[in-house]
Design an enzyme around this catalytic site. Structure first.
Site, short mmCIF file in Angstrom:
data_model
loop_
_atom_site.label_atom_id
_atom_site.label_comp_id
_atom_site.label_asym_id
_atom_site.label_seq_id
_atom_site.Cartn_x
_atom_site.Cartn_y
_atom_site.Cartn_z
CD GLN A 6 -4.08 20.35 11.07
OE1 GLN A 6 -3.49 19.29 10.82
NE2 GLN A 6 -3.53 21.53 10.86
CD GLU A 57 -6.32 28.95 3.09
OE1 GLU A 57 -5.47 28.62 3.94
OE2 GLU A 57 -6.39 28.43 1.96
CE1 TYR A 64 1.32 30.27 3.19
CE2 TYR A 64 2.20 31.10 5.26
CZ TYR A 64 2.28 30.98 3.89
OH TYR A 64 3.33 31.57 3.22
CB CYS A 92 -0.91 -0.04 1.22
SG CYS A 92 -1.75 1.49 1.57
CB CYS A 119 3.14 19.36 7.56
SG CYS A 119 2.94 20.28 6.03
CB CYS A 178 -7.83 1.20 5.60
SG CYS A 178 -6.72 2.55 6.03
CG ASP A 221 -0.15 25.25 9.86
OD1 ASP A 221 0.76 24.51 9.44
OD2 ASP A 221 -1.27 24.82 10.20
CB CYS A 236 1.14 2.50 7.50
SG CYS A 236 -0.52 3.12 7.65
N1 SAH Z 1 -3.64 26.28 9.77
C1 SAH Z 1 -4.66 25.52 9.14
C2 SAH Z 1 -4.35 24.98 7.76
C3 SAH Z 1 -2.93 24.76 7.39
S1 SAH Z 1 -2.70 23.94 5.86
C4 SAH Z 1 -5.13 24.40 10.06
O1 SAH Z 1 -4.50 24.11 11.06
O2 SAH Z 1 -6.17 23.78 9.77
C5 SAH Z 1 -1.95 25.22 4.90
C6 SAH Z 1 -2.92 26.20 4.28
O3 SAH Z 1 -2.18 27.13 3.50
C7 SAH Z 1 -3.93 25.58 3.35
O4 SAH Z 1 -5.22 25.90 3.80
C8 SAH Z 1 -3.64 26.23 1.99
O5 SAH Z 1 -4.81 26.48 1.22
C9 SAH Z 1 -2.98 27.52 2.39
N2 SAH Z 1 -2.07 28.10 1.38
C10 SAH Z 1 -1.22 27.45 0.56
N3 SAH Z 1 -0.53 28.32 -0.20
C11 SAH Z 1 -0.94 29.56 0.14
C12 SAH Z 1 -0.60 30.88 -0.31
N4 SAH Z 1 0.31 31.07 -1.24
N5 SAH Z 1 -1.22 31.91 0.27
C13 SAH Z 1 -2.15 31.74 1.24
N6 SAH Z 1 -2.50 30.51 1.70
C14 SAH Z 1 -1.93 29.43 1.15
#
Ligand code: SAH
Length: 474
Positions: free
Chosen positions: A303, A353, A332, A81, A429, A174, A402, A84
């Site tokens: 998440q 965002e 973000y 797969c 991440c 799964c 983030d 994991c």
């Molecule tokens: N902090 C949030 C999501 C993080 S994921 C949480 O914890 O749920 C990263 C996010 O960045 C995504 O939603 C994605 O759409 C956004 N993103 C990616 N590239 C971007 C950009 N250039 N400008 C603004 N946002 C962006």
């Protein structure tokens, strides 16, 4: 050592370490060989099948002596797969190697001081931790080397095998999402076979059933999205009725007609067949009160490990050390979840965002949660976060960022260095891009605490939070 033209076989070598992308590392004459599905401490017979300038790739052809870190992988699809890769390593070791991955990235890529590193935050739940899975139906089943294709084979439902776009590995069980995820997927497959609903063929664009997405919440809500290739109601409606009857616990039964060449559905209309068009997840409030409520639409990001998301956000809150009078930027922000998690402890939250629909969700959720101090803006970070924006919205006392796996754009980093917020909390991440960005930010910021968090047990992925404090505050 024996050689033929392409292959080198080395007997009885010890696996030294766990490395990038979930592969282990074997060292042969000073050369690093990446080997999947083995554990540090294993003694293996190694087949090196590809040599590059700085490293080689190999596979274990025999396990001569298992490492003490080995455990039995519970999944019958393990090894094929690709989801994991570390199921055969005990969880304490997984955590150790994830922590090391973060340390290595920060030290080697970023040349950063990691003395503020705290022990990685592990997951209590190591299976059934995902709240979302997407499966693909395909007219072509992935076959192992000793299987022969049957021309009558209708295909199956499962996950794409890495690197194979038109075939799926059939999945029966799964362990990443709790019940009734497996039952729903398997029932749709059995129903389709019985009623002769054809699975999709992505090469020839024939067939009907394309994907099923299953999302659940900690409160027991359940969303099922069935994605089909054309509007054939005589096939679709009986299937939806079957699901509705067999799984009364589905609170949101949806479908999408995808006539496009690719599987993405972000630009397609979602139809509600029964129940509500969304599910609502809850998360405890960090500073007391009723739980936060987050409405999740079929296309919204949330998440994927809810329990660990709470821990991740709690560590962010700890590093943020809010007093109540701060202007906090949540960069973000997605659907605004981190911002809302912190909103009751600061004066105002400004979220930015890219995705417009996510910002609409963020606004809706902020009003559901009773916040009137959150403002969300949609747009590309590099374009939105300007000097003029900061003047209009107020200088941030703290920035939480983030970004996606690629990290932050150079322009965004330059802007952060220009804004000079006293504190930054950087959630990532991908420790490699985080290390690169931190090294640029270290021109003006000192690294404080570093908190790795395991969001995805049995995979090599790791989340990391870093606290940054401005030097020479003026
Ligand atoms: N902090 C949030 C999501 C993080 S994921 C949480 O914890 O749920 C990263 C996010 O960045 C995504 O939603 C994605 O759409 C956004 N993103 C990616 N590239 C971007 C950009 N250039 N400008 C603004 N946002 C962006």
């Amino acid at each position: 050592m024996s050689r033929n033209k392409k292959n080198i076989i080395i007997n009885d070598v010890e696996v030294a370490d766990a490395g990038a992308e979930g592969n282990a590392i074997v060292r042969v004459d000073g050369m690093v060989v990446f080997v999947p599905y083995v554990v540090p401490g294993d003694i293996i017979d190694l087949n090196i099948f590809r040599k590059k300038k700085n490293y080689a790739e190999g596979r274990a052809i025999a396990l001569k002596r298992p490492s003490p870190l080995r455990v039995e992988a519970p999944c019958k699809h393990f090894g094929v797969c690709g989801g994991c890769k570390w199921q055969m390593m005990d969880y304490a070791s997984q955590l150790k190697y994830k922590q090391q991955q973060v340390r290595d990235a920060l030290e080697r890529i970023g040349h950063l001081d990691t003395s503020g590193m705290l022990p990685i935050c592990g997951a209590d739940k190591q299976y059934n931790y995902r709240n979302k899975l997407e499966f693909t139906f395909s007219s072509k089943r992935w076959l192992s080397a000793d299987e022969i294709r049957d021309p009558e084979d209708p295909g199956d439902v499962g996950f794409h095998v890495p690197g194979v776009f038109d075939k799926v590995l059939p999945i029966r069980e799964c362990h990443l999402q709790g019940s009734p995820s497996n039952e729903i997927r398997n029932s749709i497959r059995d129903y389709a076979l019985e009623h002769k609903l054809p699975f999709y063929d992505i090469r020839n664009h024939t067939g009907f059933l394309r994907n099923v997405v299953i999302r659940n919440t900690s409160t027991g809500e359940l969303m099922v999205i069935v994605i089909v290739a054309e509007q054939r109601n005589e096939w679709l409606y009986p299937l939806m009725d079957f699901l509705k009857e067999k799984f009364p616990q589905i609170t949101s039964l949806l479908y999408i007609i995808n006539e496009k060449m690719n599987d993405s559905y972000s630009d397609l209309e979602v139809f509600t067949y029964s129940g509500q068009g969304y599910i609502t997840e809850q998360m405890p409030r960090p500073f007391g009160g009723d739980p936060l409520r987050f409405r999740i639409n079929p296309k919204s990001f949330y998440q994927t490990n809810s329990e660990q998301a709470f821990k991740l956000y709690s560590h962010v809150a700890r590093f943020a050390e809010l007093k109540g009078d701060e202007t906090l930027y949540d960069l973000y922000t997605g659907t605004g979840t981190i911002g809302q998690f912190l909103a009751s402890k600061c004066r105002q939250v400004i979220g930015i965002e890219y995705i417009e629909a996510a910002i609409e969700d963020a606004r809706l959720n902020a009003s559901i949660n009773g916040f009137d101090n959150c403002t969300f803006y949609a747009g590309d970070m590099a374009e939105v976060l300007t000097e003029e924006f900061v003047q209009r919205n107020g200088k941030p006392d703290i920035v939480v960022t983030d970004p996606p796996r690629a990290g932050m754009h150079d322009k965004v980093i330059a802007q952060l260095l220009n804004i000079r917020a006293p504190r930054i909390v950087y959630v990532s991440c991908n420790p490699a891009t985080q290390a690169r960005d931190l090294s640029l930010l270290s021109e003006a910021y000192d690294l404080g605490r570093i908190q790795p968090v395991d969001m995805f047990p049995h995979t090599h992925h790791v989340e990391n939070i870093v606290e940054l404090t401005l030097r020479n505050k003026k």
